[in-house]
Design a protein around this motif. Structure first.
Motif, PDB file in Angstrom:
ATOM      1  N   SER A  46       0.824  -1.210   0.000  1.00 39.27           N
ATOM      2  CA  SER A  46       0.000   0.000   0.000  1.00 39.27           C
ATOM      3  C   SER A  46       0.856   1.257   0.000  1.00 39.27           C
ATOM      4  O   SER A  46       0.540   2.234  -0.687  1.00 39.27           O
ATOM      5  N   THR A  47       1.959   1.251   0.745  1.00 38.24           N
ATOM      6  CA  THR A  47       2.871   2.398   0.733  1.00 38.24           C
ATOM      7  C   THR A  47       3.442   2.593  -0.663  1.00 38.24           C
ATOM      8  O   THR A  47       3.482   3.711  -1.179  1.00 38.24           O
ATOM      9  N   SER A  48       3.853   1.503  -1.306  1.00 41.05           N
ATOM     10  CA  SER A  48       4.374   1.575  -2.677  1.00 41.05           C
ATOM     11  C   SER A  48       3.330   2.142  -3.630  1.00 41.05           C
ATOM     12  O   SER A  48       3.649   2.941  -4.519  1.00 41.05           O
ATOM     13  N   PHE A  49       2.064   1.736  -3.456  1.00 35.25           N
ATOM     14  CA  PHE A  49       0.993   2.250  -4.302  1.00 35.25           C
ATOM     15  C   PHE A  49       0.940   3.771  -4.228  1.00 35.25           C
ATOM     16  O   PHE A  49       0.932   4.459  -5.256  1.00 35.25           O
ATOM     17  N   PHE A  50       0.901   4.319  -3.015  1.00 33.26           N
ATOM     18  CA  PHE A  50       0.787   5.771  -2.870  1.00 33.26           C
ATOM     19  C   PHE A  50       2.062   6.499  -3.288  1.00 33.26           C
ATOM     20  O   PHE A  50       1.998   7.548  -3.933  1.00 33.26           O
ATOM     21  N   VAL A  51       3.226   5.953  -2.941  1.00 33.63           N
ATOM     22  CA  VAL A  51       4.491   6.641  -3.218  1.00 33.63           C
ATOM     23  C   VAL A  51       4.952   6.415  -4.658  1.00 33.63           C
ATOM     24  O   VAL A  51       5.205   7.374  -5.389  1.00 33.63           O
ATOM     25  N   TRP A  56       3.189  10.222  -4.357  1.00 35.25           N
ATOM     26  CA  TRP A  56       3.135  10.876  -3.056  1.00 35.25           C
ATOM     27  C   TRP A  56       4.494  10.756  -2.360  1.00 35.25           C
ATOM     28  O   TRP A  56       5.369  10.016  -2.794  1.00 35.25           O
ATOM     29  N   ARG A  57       4.645  11.494  -1.269  1.00 38.33           N
ATOM     30  CA  ARG A  57       5.882  11.483  -0.498  1.00 38.33           C
ATOM     31  C   ARG A  57       5.672  10.697   0.792  1.00 38.33           C
ATOM     32  O   ARG A  57       4.680  10.890   1.488  1.00 38.33           O
ATOM     33  N   LEU A  58       6.599   9.811   1.095  1.00 37.18           N
ATOM     34  CA  LEU A  58       6.604   9.131   2.390  1.00 37.18           C
ATOM     35  C   LEU A  58       7.201  10.105   3.388  1.00 37.18           C
ATOM     36  O   LEU A  58       8.363  10.486   3.278  1.00 37.18           O
ATOM     37  N   THR A  59       6.381  10.556   4.350  1.00 33.32           N
ATOM     38  CA  THR A  59       6.856  11.580   5.282  1.00 33.32           C
ATOM     39  C   THR A  59       7.422  10.995   6.565  1.00 33.32           C
ATOM     40  O   THR A  59       8.242  11.628   7.220  1.00 33.32           O
ATOM     41  N   SER A  68       2.866   3.808   7.924  1.00 35.44           N
ATOM     42  CA  SER A  68       3.504   4.739   6.994  1.00 35.44           C
ATOM     43  C   SER A  68       2.637   5.986   6.920  1.00 35.44           C
ATOM     44  O   SER A  68       1.410   5.907   6.945  1.00 35.44           O
ATOM     45  N   PHE A  69       3.280   7.126   6.818  1.00 40.30           N
ATOM     46  CA  PHE A  69       2.595   8.411   6.717  1.00 40.30           C
ATOM     47  C   PHE A  69       2.954   8.996   5.351  1.00 40.30           C
ATOM     48  O   PHE A  69       4.133   9.207   5.062  1.00 40.30           O
ATOM     49  N   VAL A  70       1.931   9.211   4.513  1.00 43.72           N
ATOM     50  CA  VAL A  70       2.167   9.650   3.137  1.00 43.72           C
ATOM     51  C   VAL A  70       1.347  10.898   2.833  1.00 43.72           C
ATOM     52  O   VAL A  70       0.301  11.130   3.431  1.00 43.72           O
ATOM     53  N   SER A  71       1.854  11.691   1.871  1.00 44.12           N
ATOM     54  CA  SER A  71       1.164  12.935   1.530  1.00 44.12           C
ATOM     55  C   SER A  71       1.389  13.285   0.065  1.00 44.12           C
ATOM     56  O   SER A  71       2.459  13.016  -0.484  1.00 44.12           O
ATOM     57  N   ASP A  72       0.375  13.924  -0.529  1.00 48.70           N
ATOM     58  CA  ASP A  72       0.525  14.476  -1.880  1.00 48.70           C
ATOM     59  C   ASP A  72       0.781  15.977  -1.816  1.00 48.70           C
ATOM     60  O   ASP A  72       0.778  16.666  -2.822  1.00 48.70           O
ATOM     61  N   ASN A  74      -1.206  18.057  -0.303  1.00 47.36           N
ATOM     62  CA  ASN A  74      -2.494  18.647   0.050  1.00 47.36           C
ATOM     63  C   ASN A  74      -3.260  17.776   1.025  1.00 47.36           C
ATOM     64  O   ASN A  74      -4.059  18.266   1.804  1.00 47.36           O
ATOM     65  N   MET A  75      -3.030  16.487   0.942  1.00 53.05           N
ATOM     66  CA  MET A  75      -3.755  15.530   1.766  1.00 53.05           C
ATOM     67  C   MET A  75      -2.734  14.633   2.458  1.00 53.05           C
ATOM     68  O   MET A  75      -1.681  14.320   1.891  1.00 53.05           O
ATOM     69  N   PHE A  76      -3.076  14.205   3.654  1.00 56.08           N
ATOM     70  CA  PHE A  76      -2.172  13.401   4.470  1.00 56.08           C
ATOM     71  C   PHE A  76      -2.892  12.126   4.887  1.00 56.08           C
ATOM     72  O   PHE A  76      -4.012  12.183   5.406  1.00 56.08           O
ATOM     73  N   LEU A  77      -2.281  10.972   4.622  1.00 57.14           N
ATOM     74  CA  LEU A  77      -2.849   9.685   5.005  1.00 57.14           C
ATOM     75  C   LEU A  77      -1.901   8.945   5.930  1.00 57.14           C
ATOM     76  O   LEU A  77      -0.683   9.013   5.766  1.00 57.14           O
ATOM     77  N   THR A  78      -2.479   8.225   6.872  1.00 64.32           N
ATOM     78  CA  THR A  78      -1.729   7.293   7.693  1.00 64.32           C
ATOM     79  C   THR A  78      -2.169   5.901   7.283  1.00 64.32           C
ATOM     80  O   THR A  78      -3.365   5.605   7.259  1.00 64.32           O
ATOM     81  N   LEU A  79      -1.218   5.060   6.938  1.00 70.16           N
ATOM     82  CA  LEU A  79      -1.493   3.676   6.557  1.00 70.16           C
ATOM     83  C   LEU A  79      -1.054   2.795   7.718  1.00 70.16           C
ATOM     84  O   LEU A  79       0.137   2.752   8.061  1.00 70.16           O
ATOM     85  N   TRP A  80      -2.004   2.123   8.343  1.00 73.57           N
ATOM     86  CA  TRP A  80      -1.740   1.294   9.521  1.00 73.57           C
ATOM     87  C   TRP A  80      -1.773  -0.177   9.122  1.00 73.57           C
ATOM     88  O   TRP A  80      -2.757  -0.641   8.548  1.00 73.57           O
TER      89      TRP A  80
END
Length: 160
Positions: A46-51, A56-59, A68-72, A74-80
């Motif tokens: 899932s992290t690979s999908f977003f990044v 997106w950026r892995l923050t 993993s905490f990812v962002s584009d 404008n939006m911030f997602l936490t992947l648990w």
């Protein structure tokens, strides 16, 4: 059916554009989303999908949780990461209470089409439908499931 969908969209637009007071004259205590947390079966996929796929950026990563905490930007997602993948239960949007889907803005029709082509090649992505007019247009959208099964809508709405 189309008439009802159009009325629902109109009602939503009126709600969004109406003054920010409740029917009791109270202003909201909240001011928007801070972030969205999604539980995922496979944190790495899932992290690979977003990044790697969405750009997106892995923050930040928390290897102990793990998350993993990812962002584009404008939006911030936490992947648990789900605790036990073998015990994980897939979400059914018609049977479970919870997140039906996450809608993500795309900057143009061309970007939506390019993203669709990229998503077709990403392992584990399930495409529910390719880019199509949303409620008769002019917006276009598509619906996919990322590698852990979370349902995502990608949508471009041109300025009017």
């Amino acid at each position: 059916m189309l008439k009802r969908k159009l009325l629902n969209v109109l009602a939503l637009c009126l709600l969004v554009l109406s003054p920010l007071t409740s029917s009791y004259g109270q202003t909201p205590y909240t001011k928007g989303f801070d972030h969205i947390g999604l539980t995922v079966k496979d944190l790495q996929a899932s992290t690979s999908f977003f990044v790697d796929t969405l750009g997106w950026r892995l923050t930040y990563e928390d290897k102990e949780y793990p998350a993993s905490f990812v962002s584009d930007g404008n939006m911030f997602l936490t992947l648990w990461q789900v605790k036990d993948q073998a015990q994980a239960i897939d979400f059914n949007r018609k049977q479970n209470v919870g997140l039906h889907h996450l809608a993500i803005k795309v900057k143009s029709f061309e970007a939506l089409d390019k993203l669709y082509e990229k998503l077709k090649e990403h392992p584990g992505v399930v495409i529910e439908f390719a880019p199509e007019l949303a409620y008769g247009g002019p917006a276009k959208h598509m619906m996919v499931r990322e590698p852990s099964g979370n349902r995502l809508e990608f949508k471009h709405s041109p300025a009017r």
